[in-house]
Design an enzyme around this catalytic site. Structure first.
Site, PDB file in Angstrom:
ATOM      1  N   LYS A   1     -15.721   4.724   4.989  1.00  0.00           N
ATOM      2  CA  LYS A   1     -14.589   4.466   5.869  1.00  0.00           C
ATOM      3  C   LYS A   1     -14.603   5.433   7.045  1.00  0.00           C
ATOM      4  CE  LYS A   1     -10.707   3.221   4.344  1.00  0.00           C
ATOM      5  NZ  LYS A   1      -9.367   3.179   3.707  1.00  0.00           N
TER       6      LYS A   1
ATOM      7  N   GLU B   1       0.858  -1.194   0.000  1.00  0.00           N
ATOM      8  CA  GLU B   1       0.000   0.000   0.000  1.00  0.00           C
ATOM      9  C   GLU B   1       0.886   1.233   0.000  1.00  0.00           C
ATOM     10  OE1 GLU B   1      -2.723   0.515   3.196  1.00  0.00           O
ATOM     11  OE2 GLU B   1      -3.562  -1.512   3.067  1.00  0.00           O
TER      12      GLU B   1
ATOM     13  N   GLU C   1      -9.179   9.510   5.015  1.00  0.00           N
ATOM     14  CA  GLU C   1      -9.451   8.085   4.823  1.00  0.00           C
ATOM     15  C   GLU C   1     -10.436   7.842   3.684  1.00  0.00           C
ATOM     16  OE1 GLU C   1      -8.380   5.298   6.377  1.00  0.00           O
ATOM     17  OE2 GLU C   1      -7.023   6.262   7.782  1.00  0.00           O
TER      18      GLU C   1
ATOM     19  N   GLU D   1     -13.744   5.996  -0.923  1.00  0.00           N
ATOM     20  CA  GLU D   1     -14.665   5.091  -0.233  1.00  0.00           C
ATOM     21  C   GLU D   1     -15.383   5.845   0.878  1.00  0.00           C
ATOM     22  OE1 GLU D   1     -12.640   1.099   0.379  1.00  0.00           O
ATOM     23  OE2 GLU D   1     -10.965   2.334  -0.321  1.00  0.00           O
TER      24      GLU D   1
END
Length: 427
Positions: free
Chosen positions: A349, A292, A355, A346
């Site tokens: 989250k 990541e 985030e 997203e």
């Protein structure tokens, strides 16, 4: 392309069951959808210089397009490797025949079960791997995420036994030459990381890390690290050179012990892990992959540097670096495999605003910022349901965290965060 008739054969443990035959038929239909979008965009390929780009495909959201649309976007990036945080059958089936290599995840909550009961590992493989290969290329399974920097001692003790059980289950199916078993770590496994040559694993983790490294070396599996230079900049924007973390022109930083010079922080972080592996008195080579890394395009007021411009600079420069096939200063001949986080923003989250804004694309398929990629247009309106199922012809998806239930095939929670332990990262 693998034919559907080859999806389930007696090479893989057992003869086809009616359930597996139904899954194979459904897979054939999904292959037709993938082939349909393949005529719109180029086939998945290898970037210049022989290196390949990986992308994390997280789906903690209620407004994402179906996997077939995600396949189009991944093709636009020339991404040939995809990493999931689960083993979601809808995604894996949708990518059958695509040529993409998948890393799938086994969630934290299943780690103690696999450690205690080898039959649970066999059940998980039967439910989550066998129905999809060889039509979908699954090349790795990550057991848990950043387990060694958690505070659950039982989980720490269970990690390696769970990995060993899963490896044994894959071996029973003659799959260990195809699928490796590993786990991802945050940089918080290091007690220090600069200069890179001085790095070491935290002393309390060495009893777990040394045998884990032995397992990786024995099985030919990579060491995965979640590395975020963004966290270092966010933590000290007054003293961390923005150009240094964004792969742009800067004076660089030298390592006095080796004489090596680093012009970006990501390479310094990777070489710090390399030095820590050597310092753990484990001499065999283990490949290091960045599982990541990314940069948020938006954040809260106290999240310095979280802007579309910086995200575009970080990920755009990173993609060009990967395409050149270069290694780090300590291993210049070894092309570094990198997985960008993430494909989509997203919206479900938790945590700070950043985030929810790591995506290269917005949920409607438009780029979150310009990284020099001409993305295809995907139409439609998606709104996922709370249970993760899709409605109509193009429903949204909330992907489960991972298989659950006694047979490993049930729904999970779909809950994870970006490298949570890495918020403690040191540069």
């Amino acid at each position: 392309m693998a034919t559907i008739s080859n999806v389930v054969t007696n090479t893989y443990c057992a003869s086809p069951t009616p359930l597996l035959r139904r899954r194979a038929t459904a897979m054939a239909l999904r292959v037709q959808l993938v082939l349909a979008v393949a005529v719109v965009v180029p086939a998945l390929g290898v970037a210049a210089g022989g290196a390949t780009l990986g992308v994390n495909y997280g789906q903690v959201a209620d407004n994402l397009p179906p996997p077939q649309a995600a396949a189009m976007l991944l093709r636009s990036l020339n991404a040939t490797k995809v990493k999931l945080y689960d083993a979601d059958a809808r995604v894996l089936s949708a990518f059958a025949g695509s040529g993409a290599d998948f890393t799938v995840g086994l969630p934290d909550r299943l780690v103690p079960r696999l450690a205690a009961d080898p039959s649970a590992a066999a059940a998980w493989v039967r439910a989550n791997i066998l129905p999809h290969i060889p039509a979908t290329s699954i090349t790795a399974v990550t057991v848990g995420n950043e387990v060694l920097t958690g505070n659950d001692s039982a989980m720490l003790r269970s990690l390696l036994p769970a990995m060993q059980s899963l490896h044994a289950a894959l071996a029973a199916c003659n799959l260990t030459s195809r699928v490796v078993v590993t786990t991802a770590h945050s940089l918080a496994v290091l007690s220090s990381s600069f200069p890179p040559s001085s790095a070491a694993f935290r002393r309390e983790l060495l009893p777990y890390m040394a045998p884990l490294l032995a397992f990786l070396a024995k099985t030919g599996s990579p060491f995965l690290i979640n590395a975020y230079p963004y966290f270092a900049y966010k933590g000290d924007p007054e003293h961390v050179d923005l150009n240094y973390v964004l792969f742009e022109a800067n004076a660089g930083v030298g390592d006095p012990a080796t004489g090596l010079r680093y012009d970006n922080m990501l390479h310094a972080q990777v070489d710090a892990v390399r030095a820590a592996i050597c310092r753990a008195n484990y001499g065999k080579a283990v490949e290091i992959r960045v599982s990541e890394t990314g940069w948020p395009s938006r954040g809260d007021d106290d999240e310095a540097g979280a802007t579309p411009e910086n995200a575009a600079r970080y990920n755009g420069n990173l993609m060009r670096l990967v395409a050149q096939g270069k290694g780090t200063p300590a291993a210049p001949g070894e092309a570094l495999q990198v997985y960008v986080f993430a494909l989509f923003n997203e919206d479900m989250k938790p945590g700070p605003a950043s985030e929810r804004h790591y995506g290269l694309f917005k949920p409607d398929g438009t780029p979150a910022y310009d990284v020099g990629v001409k993305a295809p247009t995907i139409g439609g309106s998606w709104k996922g349901r709370a249970n993760g199922t899709s409605g109509g012809g193009a429903g949204g998806l909330v992907v489960a965290e991972g298989p659950g239930g006694a047979d490993g095939a049930g729904q999970g929670t779909g809950f994870y965060t970006v490298s949570a332990a890495a918020h403690k990262v040191i540069d």
